[in-house]
Motif scaffolding. Sequence first.
Motif, mmCIF file in Angstrom:
data_model
loop_
_atom_site.group_PDB
_atom_site.id
_atom_site.type_symbol
_atom_site.label_atom_id
_atom_site.label_comp_id
_atom_site.label_asym_id
_atom_site.label_seq_id
_atom_site.Cartn_x
_atom_site.Cartn_y
_atom_site.Cartn_z
ATOM 1 N N LYS A 86 1.227 -1.212 0.146
ATOM 2 C CA LYS A 86 -0.178 -0.091 -0.158
ATOM 3 C C LYS A 86 0.804 1.682 -0.203
ATOM 4 C CE LYS A 86 -4.700 0.360 -0.510
ATOM 5 N NZ LYS A 86 -5.416 0.638 0.886
ATOM 6 N N VAL A 87 0.542 2.619 -0.642
ATOM 7 C CA VAL A 87 1.471 3.175 -1.426
ATOM 8 C C VAL A 87 1.217 4.051 0.297
ATOM 9 C CG1 VAL A 87 1.528 5.615 -2.421
ATOM 10 C CG2 VAL A 87 0.649 3.432 -3.303
ATOM 11 N N ASP A 88 2.486 3.901 1.150
ATOM 12 C CA ASP A 88 1.809 4.635 2.743
ATOM 13 C C ASP A 88 3.415 6.120 2.528
ATOM 14 O OD1 ASP A 88 4.195 3.154 2.823
ATOM 15 O OD2 ASP A 88 3.319 2.158 3.735
ATOM 16 N N ALA B 5 -9.507 18.627 -1.650
ATOM 17 C CA ALA B 5 -8.984 17.318 -2.775
ATOM 18 C C ALA B 5 -9.523 18.674 -4.420
ATOM 19 C CB ALA B 5 -9.876 16.957 -2.791
ATOM 20 N N LEU C 84 -5.872 19.032 -5.754
ATOM 21 C CA LEU C 84 -4.770 18.611 -5.351
ATOM 22 C C LEU C 84 -4.039 18.299 -7.215
ATOM 23 C CD1 LEU C 84 -5.995 15.882 -2.825
ATOM 24 C CD2 LEU C 84 -3.792 17.194 -2.979
ATOM 25 N N ASP C 85 -5.155 17.948 -8.282
ATOM 26 C CA ASP C 85 -4.615 17.556 -9.353
ATOM 27 C C ASP C 85 -4.162 18.737 -9.258
ATOM 28 O OD1 ASP C 85 -6.913 15.160 -9.807
ATOM 29 O OD2 ASP C 85 -4.684 15.080 -9.803
ATOM 30 N N TRP D 213 -6.717 8.571 -3.363
ATOM 31 C CA TRP D 213 -7.622 9.894 -2.422
ATOM 32 C C TRP D 213 -8.332 9.567 -2.953
ATOM 33 C CZ3 TRP D 213 -3.283 12.256 -5.381
ATOM 34 C CH2 TRP D 213 -3.754 13.030 -6.817
ATOM 35 N N ILE D 214 -9.233 10.390 -1.756
ATOM 36 C CA ILE D 214 -10.507 9.855 -1.641
ATOM 37 C C ILE D 214 -11.222 11.474 -1.687
ATOM 38 C CG2 ILE D 214 -13.151 10.217 -0.038
ATOM 39 C CD1 ILE D 214 -11.474 7.473 -0.034
ATOM 40 N N ILE E 281 -10.744 -0.182 4.013
ATOM 41 C CA ILE E 281 -9.863 0.342 3.758
ATOM 42 C C ILE E 281 -10.182 -0.435 1.848
ATOM 43 C CG2 ILE E 281 -7.147 -0.254 2.209
ATOM 44 C CD1 ILE E 281 -6.533 -0.358 5.214
ATOM 45 N N GLY E 282 -9.600 0.508 0.421
ATOM 46 C CA GLY E 282 -10.734 -0.684 -0.254
ATOM 47 C C GLY E 282 -10.450 0.661 -1.815
ATOM 48 N N HIS E 283 -10.155 1.775 -1.380
ATOM 49 C CA HIS E 283 -9.929 2.652 -2.194
ATOM 50 C C HIS E 283 -7.881 2.721 -2.149
ATOM 51 C CE1 HIS E 283 -13.036 3.964 -3.481
ATOM 52 N NE2 HIS E 283 -13.817 4.421 -2.174
ATOM 53 N N LYS F 233 -9.821 8.970 -6.017
ATOM 54 C CA LYS F 233 -9.316 9.409 -7.582
ATOM 55 C C LYS F 233 -8.914 8.459 -8.859
ATOM 56 C CE LYS F 233 -4.512 11.594 -9.450
ATOM 57 N NZ LYS F 233 -5.270 12.090 -10.515
ATOM 58 N N LYS G 23 -5.333 11.468 2.387
ATOM 59 C CA LYS G 23 -5.490 11.459 0.523
ATOM 60 C C LYS G 23 -4.649 9.879 1.210
ATOM 61 C CE LYS G 23 -2.202 13.839 -1.391
ATOM 62 N NZ LYS G 23 -0.618 13.019 -2.083
ATOM 63 N N ALA G 24 -4.287 8.492 1.399
ATOM 64 C CA ALA G 24 -3.950 7.526 2.088
ATOM 65 C C ALA G 24 -4.998 6.942 0.862
ATOM 66 C CB ALA G 24 -3.375 6.752 3.313
#
Lengths: 260, 480
Positions: free
Chosen positions: A76-78, A88, A91-92, B202-203, B197-199, B225, B177-178
Amino acid sequence: MPQGDYIDLHRKRNGYRHDHFERKRKKEAREVHKRSQIAQKTLGIKGKMLTKKRYAEKALMKKTLAMHEESSSRRKVDDDVQEGAVPAYLLDRDSTTRAKVLSNTVKQKRKEKAGKWEVPLPKVRPVAEDEMFRVIRSGKRKTKQWKRMITKATFVGPSFTRKPPKYERFIRPSGLRFTKAHVTHPELKCTFNLEIIGVKKNPNGPMYTSLGVITKGTVIEVNVSELGLVTPAGKVVWGKYAQVTNNPENDGCINAVLLV
Amino acid sequence: MEVEAAGVEEEREMNNSVMCQLTDPEGTPLGPSMYLPQSAGPKELQQMVNKLLSNEEKLPYAFFISNHELVVQLGSYLQNNKVSVEKVLTIVYQAQAVFRIRPVTRCSSTITGHTEAVLSVAFSPDGRQLASGSGDTTVRLWDLNTQTPLFTCKGHKNWVLCIAWSPDGKHLVSGSKAGELQCWDPQTGKPSGNPLIGHKKWITGISWEPVHLNAPCRRFVSASKDGDARIWDASLRKCVMCLTGHTLAITCVKWGGDGVIYTGSQDCTIKMWETSQGKLIRELKGHGHWVNSLALSTEYVLRTGAYDHTCKQYSSPEEMKKVALERYKKTKGNGPERLVSGSDDFTMFLWEPSVSKQPKTRMTGHQQLVNHVYFSPDGQWIASASFDKSVKLWNGITGKFVAAFRGHVGPVYQISWSADSRLLLSGSKDSTLKIWDIRTQKLKQDLPGHADEVFAVDWSPDGEKVASGGRDRVLKLWMG
């Protein structure tokens, strides 16, 4: 190295020696120890060059090992929590440069009254009068020498009208008149092309300030409405001071740094 | 003699009457067309409407003739605008809220606590609690009576991007964001269970199921995203359904009042999903660039559930469901639910998604991307905030442009309506908040004070307080 293919030819015709492969394998195995022995024994400049080469090889080997170790199993990306949190909807998007809110305007007004500022260039090389002015001869016999032409960059303002040419003592050539300055914000390190509103103080003297001469170290007032700054009271800021950092008569442009 | 003659003439003019037809905002006529004297003003018209509708209590109404509000007597209006007396004059009446919200004028307190920028602010539906999510990975709950911090909810691994209260006020969900969501108990400030958890990325948005469809509130949908929206059950603490279909990030998600989920995405489409199976019902195409924001005409009612300005407390979920259903039906009216979407292509579309796939109106006029769109609580107006430093007001039913509010010097990020739909609040990058009056279409109040960009604003449902947070890490509470 053999210059020719006689070795290959012999091998094709007669085959390899009976112990060829065994000897090759053992020689290669001894290679590592041989290298280490040489590296320990070599002295002087040769030794230094050898260690340098070996170190470069070692670093490269470590890198390739680390690369291989990066497993294909995705964890998982941490990411670490970064600075500069944005909501939000931002962000992009790349956020364009923005200037922070002004510091207290009261302090600024006090500084203005005193005529002193904390400026980035406190000391400037003084400009002599004969460097600033060029004598222009006038009159039928070109003997009168009371006119002067300013050889530095000037700012005149939009409603400027010349005095009648017969009476004008200081000539400001239109080629040296500037309206815009490249102003850099010292904290954001970004430069904007802003209009000059006026010349506030020229360090060489009040006469030059009144003439509107811009030299290195001059404090000018620029129009910052495009930066969108707002005071804590909610009023929109449209003028700020900046100090000139280059010699505009040499470069053809005015570079200044904003005084925040 | 001349004075007398003039007086007599005036009397005669005043005795003239005009043929009028009263209609409601959707176009259905009320009563037959009748002769009204020219001396009739808004007060007399109000009495007439109340009588025709046989209201028990006198409700206030506003009257519009061809999109301009009628504030003077009919006679003077006709003279000023040179409207012909021969044709039947159509007067549109609009119900106004019975209560009136006072505009907030001062900052009552600046509460520090967050160590990074405040990214989102939300009042609970009953207006008693306030929660804020920030870049320092915590969600903080604030006490409104003493205006001090109440709880700090730690548990997220990265910035907290969105928070959402359940419409019955019992649960608070935050997304980070995680890509994880966490459910909190607002009374104790403790997490209720493990993070969901599932995504994978980021939300971007969270929306709860309306309380009139299912009480007590259990399900909510989250958008991310990575392009899918997931429906979660808060009591089972797991993902019930996954709505995939979008090819790029989903920027906004809303759970509609008739049980349909709307998702707007960066792939320029809006998709409608049904909630029992998670199937795609319809795809609304039309935008040329990212869809940034969605708004439903009944959104405010869905968010506040059974609570309204009277601040009544409810004991059982069934009672809440009934009251919420009544409120929903009243706001929705006879027409279908309307949806407005704002996009990066500088335009907005007004849709009637249950009726047709084609947009009803295209609302152009902004000169930069539209960041946030919001229907007024009574559904009559649409407000849009854009990066071109203006806020525009549009008619909520036809989509026609009404007015532009200029005054900000930086991009406008978020807007919020007061509960009576008379005042609009906007927060911008230039660190000020501004309150605009809808009736006069002018700036009502300027609220400076933030030291840096304002990221989130919210008006409490009881209209007493406004909360705003931004990059300067403080939460400001404003009062009237």
